[in-house]
Enzyme design. Sequence first.
Site, PDB file in Angstrom:
ATOM      1  N   GLY A  63       0.834  -1.200   0.000  1.00 34.77           N
ATOM      2  CA  GLY A  63       0.000   0.000   0.000  1.00 34.77           C
ATOM      3  C   GLY A  63       0.865   1.244   0.000  1.00 34.77           C
ATOM      4  N   CYS A  64       0.316   2.330   0.504  1.00 31.04           N
ATOM      5  CA  CYS A  64       1.035   3.607   0.556  1.00 31.04           C
ATOM      6  C   CYS A  64       2.374   3.421   1.256  1.00 31.04           C
ATOM      7  CB  CYS A  64       0.197   4.654   1.286  1.00 31.04           C
ATOM      8  SG  CYS A  64       1.054   6.215   1.532  1.00 31.04           S
TER       9      CYS A  64
END
Length: 192
Positions: free
Chosen positions: A35-36
């Site tokens: 993810g981020c």
Amino acid sequence: MKKIFLVFLLTLSQFAFTSNDQSTSYLEKIVLGSGCFWGAEKMFWDLDCVKVTGVGYAAGRTPNPTYEEVCSGLTAHSEIVFVTYEDASNLEELLQVFWEGHDPTQFMRQGGDVGTQYRSGIYFFDKAQEELALKTKEIYQAKLDANGFGEIVTEILPVSEEFYAEDYHQQYLAKNPNGYCGHGGCGVRFKD
């Protein structure tokens, strides 16, 4: 200056150090996407075995992509964390943090972050890393099954090319402690 120092530290993972007792230990590196990358990087900061982290892009098709290009979805890159750690004996601990720190059953997303750059991935440098990634995936899948979750969609691939992200992304949450961190996992422990 910070970028030069970061590149120097990450380059250390390519070299061996010998102590006076003639034993040799190596710094190892693995590339993880969950993810981020701001929150993903922070997950590894408190582990004693981790020597340095950095963020960037991997598993795409455009050389030297910018953040804006990656966010367009056209480069197919994943936001990743470079984790440099003490030695191979620490990899299982890193992978446990990786599995627990995000939801590996979400395809091309993590929570509200949607796109190819937010996919889950383990990008390995050698056969031992690949084997442990597959083994821990199997263990965690059994835990997820027992808790009603779906199949893990994490890609497990050899590192091809990886690129460092822009300076402002490096250790972003250390510079911006109240910044966005969309990580929390799915609440399933790797070990009981």
